[in-house]
Design a protein around this motif. Structure first.
Motif, PDB file in Angstrom:
ATOM      1  N   ALA A   1      33.022  52.373  27.633  1.00 41.94           N
ATOM      2  CA  ALA A   1      33.037  51.288  26.656  1.00 41.94           C
ATOM      3  C   ALA A   1      34.173  51.483  25.662  1.00 41.94           C
ATOM      4  CB  ALA A   1      31.701  51.222  25.928  1.00 41.94           C
ATOM      5  N   GLY A   2      35.002  50.454  25.520  1.00 42.20           N
ATOM      6  CA  GLY A   2      36.122  50.518  24.603  1.00 42.20           C
ATOM      7  C   GLY A   2      37.331  51.239  25.148  1.00 42.20           C
ATOM      8  N   GLY A   3      37.242  51.711  26.382  1.00 45.43           N
ATOM      9  CA  GLY A   3      38.346  52.455  26.974  1.00 45.43           C
ATOM     10  C   GLY A   3      39.447  51.543  27.483  1.00 45.43           C
ATOM     11  N   PRO A   4      40.606  52.129  27.835  1.00 50.26           N
ATOM     12  CA  PRO A   4      41.732  51.335  28.328  1.00 50.26           C
ATOM     13  C   PRO A   4      41.524  50.912  29.776  1.00 50.26           C
ATOM     14  CG  PRO A   4      42.272  53.662  28.430  1.00 50.26           C
ATOM     15  CD  PRO A   4      40.925  53.575  27.783  1.00 50.26           C
ATOM     16  N   MET A   5      42.325  49.942  30.188  1.00 48.76           N
ATOM     17  CA  MET A   5      42.343  49.553  31.590  1.00 48.76           C
ATOM     18  C   MET A   5      43.230  50.518  32.360  1.00 48.76           C
ATOM     19  SD  MET A   5      42.493  45.383  31.369  1.00 48.76           S
ATOM     20  CE  MET A   5      41.243  44.497  30.446  1.00 48.76           C
ATOM     21  N   GLN A   6      42.705  51.017  33.477  1.00 46.92           N
ATOM     22  CA  GLN A   6      43.414  52.016  34.264  1.00 46.92           C
ATOM     23  C   GLN A   6      43.648  51.487  35.671  1.00 46.92           C
ATOM     24  OE1 GLN A   6      40.104  54.736  33.775  1.00 46.92           O
ATOM     25  NE2 GLN A   6      41.370  56.107  32.521  1.00 46.92           N
ATOM     26  N   LEU A   7      44.879  51.565  36.140  1.00 42.66           N
ATOM     27  CA  LEU A   7      45.189  51.207  37.523  1.00 42.66           C
ATOM     28  C   LEU A   7      44.876  52.404  38.403  1.00 42.66           C
ATOM     29  CD1 LEU A   7      46.430  48.961  39.347  1.00 42.66           C
ATOM     30  CD2 LEU A   7      48.605  50.178  39.101  1.00 42.66           C
ATOM     31  N   VAL A   8      43.950  52.227  39.354  1.00 46.47           N
ATOM     32  CA  VAL A   8      43.496  53.327  40.205  1.00 46.47           C
ATOM     33  C   VAL A   8      43.528  52.903  41.671  1.00 46.47           C
ATOM     34  CG1 VAL A   8      42.026  54.256  38.390  1.00 46.47           C
ATOM     35  CG2 VAL A   8      41.067  52.634  40.033  1.00 46.47           C
ATOM     36  N   GLU A   9      43.434  53.901  42.548  1.00 40.39           N
ATOM     37  CA  GLU A   9      43.262  53.662  43.975  1.00 40.39           C
ATOM     38  C   GLU A   9      41.783  53.798  44.303  1.00 40.39           C
ATOM     39  OE1 GLU A   9      45.442  52.992  46.622  1.00 40.39           O
ATOM     40  OE2 GLU A   9      46.926  52.522  45.073  1.00 40.39           O
ATOM     41  N   ARG A  10      41.263  52.816  45.007  1.00 45.01           N
ATOM     42  CA  ARG A  10      39.864  52.847  45.427  1.00 45.01           C
ATOM     43  C   ARG A  10      39.768  52.563  46.916  1.00 45.01           C
ATOM     44  NH1 ARG A  10      35.412  49.887  41.666  1.00 45.01           N
ATOM     45  NH2 ARG A  10      35.627  51.116  39.733  1.00 45.01           N
ATOM     46  N   GLU A  11      38.677  52.974  47.493  1.00 44.66           N
ATOM     47  CA  GLU A  11      38.420  52.623  48.886  1.00 44.66           C
ATOM     48  C   GLU A  11      38.141  51.122  48.969  1.00 44.66           C
ATOM     49  OE1 GLU A  11      35.424  53.904  52.572  1.00 44.66           O
ATOM     50  OE2 GLU A  11      35.350  54.956  50.636  1.00 44.66           O
ATOM     51  N   VAL A  12      38.684  50.484  49.979  1.00 44.40           N
ATOM     52  CA  VAL A  12      38.441  49.055  50.174  1.00 44.40           C
ATOM     53  C   VAL A  12      36.955  48.852  50.467  1.00 44.40           C
ATOM     54  CG1 VAL A  12      38.958  47.014  51.573  1.00 44.40           C
ATOM     55  CG2 VAL A  12      40.783  48.627  50.993  1.00 44.40           C
ATOM     56  N   PRO A  13      36.251  48.023  49.702  1.00 43.00           N
ATOM     57  CA  PRO A  13      34.811  47.854  49.900  1.00 43.00           C
ATOM     58  C   PRO A  13      34.499  47.092  51.190  1.00 43.00           C
ATOM     59  CG  PRO A  13      35.597  46.285  48.281  1.00 43.00           C
ATOM     60  CD  PRO A  13      36.764  47.178  48.596  1.00 43.00           C
ATOM     61  N   VAL A  14      33.315  47.345  51.709  1.00 46.67           N
ATOM     62  CA  VAL A  14      32.856  46.696  52.941  1.00 46.67           C
ATOM     63  C   VAL A  14      31.688  45.782  52.596  1.00 46.67           C
ATOM     64  CG1 VAL A  14      31.876  47.051  55.237  1.00 46.67           C
ATOM     65  CG2 VAL A  14      33.590  48.654  54.345  1.00 46.67           C
ATOM     66  N   PRO A  15      31.738  44.523  53.003  1.00 51.77           N
ATOM     67  CA  PRO A  15      30.633  43.604  52.673  1.00 51.77           C
ATOM     68  C   PRO A  15      29.363  43.942  53.441  1.00 51.77           C
ATOM     69  CG  PRO A  15      32.201  42.533  54.135  1.00 51.77           C
ATOM     70  CD  PRO A  15      32.805  43.857  53.775  1.00 51.77           C
ATOM     71  N   GLY A  16      28.236  43.773  52.780  1.00 47.69           N
ATOM     72  CA  GLY A  16      26.953  43.956  53.422  1.00 47.69           C
ATOM     73  C   GLY A  16      26.365  42.614  53.838  1.00 47.69           C
ATOM     74  N   ALA A  17      25.060  42.599  54.058  1.00 45.13           N
ATOM     75  CA  ALA A  17      24.393  41.358  54.447  1.00 45.13           C
ATOM     76  C   ALA A  17      24.537  40.310  53.354  1.00 45.13           C
ATOM     77  CB  ALA A  17      22.917  41.624  54.727  1.00 45.13           C
ATOM     78  N   ARG A  18      24.859  39.073  53.762  1.00 46.71           N
ATOM     79  CA  ARG A  18      25.009  37.925  52.859  1.00 46.71           C
ATOM     80  C   ARG A  18      26.137  38.125  51.851  1.00 46.71           C
ATOM     81  NH1 ARG A  18      19.899  38.857  53.947  1.00 46.71           N
ATOM     82  NH2 ARG A  18      19.608  40.172  52.110  1.00 46.71           N
ATOM     83  N   GLU A  19      27.120  38.948  52.210  1.00 46.74           N
ATOM     84  CA  GLU A  19      28.281  39.182  51.362  1.00 46.74           C
ATOM     85  C   GLU A  19      29.575  38.928  52.125  1.00 46.74           C
ATOM     86  OE1 GLU A  19      26.777  42.710  48.308  1.00 46.74           O
ATOM     87  OE2 GLU A  19      27.840  43.270  50.159  1.00 46.74           O
ATOM     88  N   VAL A  20      30.627  38.642  51.401  1.00 45.47           N
ATOM     89  CA  VAL A  20      31.957  38.514  51.999  1.00 45.47           C
ATOM     90  C   VAL A  20      32.940  39.329  51.165  1.00 45.47           C
ATOM     91  CG1 VAL A  20      31.444  36.177  52.795  1.00 45.47           C
ATOM     92  CG2 VAL A  20      32.722  36.498  50.683  1.00 45.47           C
ATOM     93  N   ARG A  21      34.029  39.703  51.811  1.00 47.45           N
ATOM     94  CA  ARG A  21      35.110  40.357  51.061  1.00 47.45           C
ATOM     95  C   ARG A  21      36.261  39.376  50.921  1.00 47.45           C
ATOM     96  NH1 ARG A  21      37.032  45.390  53.859  1.00 47.45           N
ATOM     97  NH2 ARG A  21      38.566  44.048  54.884  1.00 47.45           N
ATOM     98  N   VAL A  22      36.772  39.278  49.709  1.00 48.84           N
ATOM     99  CA  VAL A  22      37.867  38.374  49.399  1.00 48.84           C
ATOM    100  C   VAL A  22      39.124  39.189  49.098  1.00 48.84           C
ATOM    101  CG1 VAL A  22      38.710  36.586  47.823  1.00 48.84           C
ATOM    102  CG2 VAL A  22      36.286  36.631  48.486  1.00 48.84           C
ATOM    103  N   ARG A  23      40.205  38.846  49.766  1.00 47.36           N
ATOM    104  CA  ARG A  23      41.514  39.414  49.417  1.00 47.36           C
ATOM    105  C   ARG A  23      42.032  38.612  48.233  1.00 47.36           C
ATOM    106  NH1 ARG A  23      46.334  37.637  51.262  1.00 47.36           N
ATOM    107  NH2 ARG A  23      45.363  36.677  53.083  1.00 47.36           N
TER     108      ARG A  23
END
Length: 339
Positions: free
Chosen positions: A12-34
């Protein structure tokens, strides 16, 4: 393991940080948007401060998301890879709580908010419930679509669901991120459109956006000026200043409504007796469902409504947010991923 860029806030109140994350995988009733574009909204402050129920850190902000479906989970209905879609404040609905069963999806008791209660669009990819999706028309760019998924649907939906009809007088209080869209929608919906703001600096722009009349609230009483025009069926309060809202209430025509979409935590100083004689009133308006967002995008393409934007790359999310919070943006900041 495939990775992506994301801008996260770790505390809370921290800066925005550009990070590398694993690309998420959609589950049931979900989609992934580029993600192609994501608007920077004042409500992103909830992610920055943690000042909203359900916020957990780290969190990726962003709820004005425009992009392309690049993966679907199970049971997503007719949604397909390659479709251009947007996601706004409405993070989908469960379909089984009482409000959903009554058809009041915006009041779903189990919905989430992208970028607030789950990771949002300040990233290369985002996973969202399929029920949160809105189709983006072919002739509407991602950067123009993004702000329409929050500021746009909020103003358009409030006006089209009001009691105002073609030819009625509708006043838009405030010529800012919400108001500049509200003026365009009001004009194109066939209303006699009045813009109200402080000073004359925004008069020329307001008229270019479609306002038939302009009221400088520093030079004349907005209530008296509206009454001189016959009174307003609707005053759309996009400015979040409670005193400005109170000053305009007296300009309502009989049975008119002040519709508040600009949120303020300050008390509204209007005596209850002021609403009795003309049977006027004040109501708040939530943004809208994914279908409302889709309607907003379709109408905007049809009627040539566009937000005034400034774009910055995803890497400059902190600078874009700071510029928006400082009031230096005119009128909406949009982050581009370059994808």
């Amino acid at each position: 393991m495939a990775t992506m860029r994301a801008v996260q806030i770790s505390e809370a109140g921290g800066p925005m940080q550009l990070v590398e994350r694993e690309v998420p995988v959609p589950g049931a009733r979900e989609v992934r948007v580029r993600v192609q574009a994501c608007g920077v909204c004042h409500s992103d402050v909830f992610a920055v401060t943690g000042g909203y129920p359900g916020v957990t850190f780290p969190i990726v902000p962003g709820h004005e998301i425009a992009g392309v479906i690049d993966e679907v989970g199970h049971d997503v209905g007719s949604w397909k890879v390659g479709q251009r879609v947007g996601v706004g404040w409405f993070g989908g609905n469960c379909g089984h709580c009482e409000p959903c069963r009554r058809g009041n999806f915006i009041a779903c008791q189990n919905t989430g908010i992208p970028g607030v209660t789950f990771d949002g669009g300040y990233a290369d990819h985002v996973v969202v419930p399929a029920t949160a999706l809105a189709l983006i028309p072919d002739d509407l760019s991602a950067e123009d679509a993004a702000p329409l998924l929050c500021a746009g649907v909020t103003t358009f939906n409030a006006l089209r669901r009001s009691d105002a009809r073609g030819g009625d007088t509708v006043a838009v209080l405030g010529v800012g991120g919400l108001g500049h869209l509200g003026i365009q929608f009001a004009r194109r919906l066939g209303f006699r459109t009045v813009a109200i703001a402080r000073g004359t600096a925004k008069e020329e722009l307001a008229r270019e956006l479609g306002a038939h009349h302009y009221i400088d609230s520093t030079q004349e009483d907005p209530s008296e000026a509206l009454q001189a025009l016959g009174g307003a069926t609707v005053i759309l309060a996009t400015a979040s200043n409670a005193d400005a809202q109170a000053a305009a209430v007296g300009g309502l025509a009989p049975n008119g409504r002040l519709i508040i979409v600009g949120a303020s935590m300050d008390p509204l100083g209007v005596p209850p007796a002021a609403f009795i004689g003309g049977s006027t009133g004040i109501v708040g308006h939530a943004s809208g469902t994914s279908q409302d967002s889709q309607d907003t995008l379709a109408f905007s393409e049809l009627a040539d409504v566009r937000p005034m934007i400034e774009t910055m790359p995803l890497e400059e999310a902190q600078a874009a947010y700071d510029k928006m919070m400082a009031g230096d943006a005119r009128f909406r900041m949009v982050l581009l991923t370059g994808s």
